[in-house]
Design a protein around this motif. Structure first.
Motif, mmCIF file in Angstrom:
data_model
loop_
_atom_site.group_PDB
_atom_site.id
_atom_site.type_symbol
_atom_site.label_atom_id
_atom_site.label_comp_id
_atom_site.label_asym_id
_atom_site.label_seq_id
_atom_site.Cartn_x
_atom_site.Cartn_y
_atom_site.Cartn_z
ATOM 1 N N SER A 9 92.658 70.649 -3.420
ATOM 2 C CA SER A 9 92.309 72.077 -3.495
ATOM 3 C C SER A 9 92.741 72.709 -4.813
ATOM 4 N N SER A 36 93.571 76.266 2.235
ATOM 5 C CA SER A 36 93.186 75.082 1.446
ATOM 6 C C SER A 36 92.233 74.204 2.245
ATOM 7 N N ARG A 137 108.706 61.933 -13.287
ATOM 8 C CA ARG A 137 107.274 61.772 -13.031
ATOM 9 C C ARG A 137 106.768 60.521 -13.740
#
Ligand SMILES: NC(=O)c1ccc[n+]([C@@H]2O[C@H](COP(=O)([O-])OP(=O)(O)OC[C@H]3O[C@@H](n4cnc5c(N)ncnc54)[C@H](OP(=O)(O)O)[C@@H]3O)[C@@H](O)[C@H]2O)c1
Length: 293
Positions: A9, A36, A137
């Protein structure tokens, strides 16, 4: 393919969902709210309710799919602790998705930023930073790519600082928001530092190509503009908002200041040549003309 997607979304994910559906794939999307879910269902996806912390939901979604695209990230830069929590949540989610696909040879496409290399445009062969506030990450993306040796056709699409659509998104979107708040379209340093960019609709094509074709363990650059000078970005923002354009201290941008001040162009020459990807949508400077005062 039946594709399970997280973050479907979002600015990037909604473009990816549309791209997949228009190329004959079906989509099962993780949705953490009813709004969403409604947006995803209107777009033509099926949804499963849950968030990134619901690892069983993620595993069940991946188990039903022929391939997985992971895009969800909390994007909470409000404090170092909030950012660390978002990074940890994503890392666990990606490990759960990868674990479910182990031994299946099914594709897992994840996302990262482009690296920055002093003095030249970063290429697909350059390593991601594994230290610093977002180093976690990079480490979770590397762990996903390492699943290539355990029967997962994992790949990573590296996005530039600004993924834009209708003049919004990414670092340029943050500059726009800050300009609205401050009454000045500011840029750090002398403004000659370059940021790469891509239109979300072009990035979406690369996610589809990676899903369909990328060999296991590979990284790709969704870079449309190799590098736009930040002063040029601020100039369009200032003109569209009717605000003066000025150099401002790096500290104005808080923890993002050093990142905003860095010259960080990136190339996508290898991606274009190897996957036949060719951006066709407006450049960042053209798209920023969509900003409304
Ligand atoms: N946009 C850029 O310029 C850019 C540049 C480089 C990298 N990226 C990366 O690309 C990815 C997508 O970016 P984007 O711009 O599309 O982000 P976005 O517009 O902020 O969308 C984030 C997506 O993740 C979902 N999400 C966030 N936290 C979640 C959670 N805890 N559980 C489940 N879903 C969650 C959101 O769901 P809701 O819709 O329900 O909020 C939304 O679908 C992110 O990993 C981002 O860091 C983006």
């Amino acid at each position: 393919m039946q594709v399970f997607i997280t973050g479907g979304s979002g600015l990037v994910g909604s473009a990816v969902v549309a791209e997949l559906l228009s190329h004959g794939h079906t989509v099962l999307a993780l949705a953490r709210s009813s709004s969403s879910a409604a947006a995803l269902e209107t777009a033509g996806a099926q949804t499963v309710r849950g968030d990134l912390a619901d690892l069983d939901t993620l595993r069940a979604g991946a188990a039903k799919a022929d391939g997985v695209i992971h895009l969800a990230f909390a994007n909470d830069f409000s404090s170092p602790a909030a950012l660390a929590a978002a990074v940890a949540e994503e890392s666990a989610a990606l490990a759960a998705l990868g674990g479910e696909l182990t031994g299946s040879d099914r594709p897992l496409v994840t996302v990262s930023g482009t690296p920055w290399i002093a003095g030249r445009a970063a290429t697909e062969a350059d390593p991601l930073p594994l230290d610093g506030p977002i180093g976690g990450r990079g480490r979770s993306v590397m762990a996903a790519l390492d699943l290539a040796s355990r029967g997962v056709r994992s790949s990573a699409v590296r996005l530039p600082r600004t993924v834009h659509n209708q003049g919004q998104g990414g670092f340029a979107g943050l500059l726009t928001a800050m300009a609205r708040g401050a009454g000045v379209s500011g840029y750090p340093g002398d403004g000659t530092q370059r940021w790469p960019a891509v239109h979300a609709l072009d990035a979406a094509v690369l996610f589809r190509l990676a899903l369909e074709q990328a060999p296991a363990g590979t990284a790709w650059h969704a870079v449309g503009d190799e590098g736009d000078a930040v002063r040029d970005i601020a100039t369009v923002i200032g003109r569209r908002l009717g605000l003066p354009v000025e150099a401002v201290p790096e500290e104005t941008f808080g923890p993002l200041g050093p990142i905003f001040a860095a010259d960080q162009p990136a190339s996508s020459a290898h991606t274009r040549q190897a996957l036949g990807w060719e951006p066709t949508h407006p450049s960042l400077l053209a798209d920023l003309e969509n900003i409304q005062p």
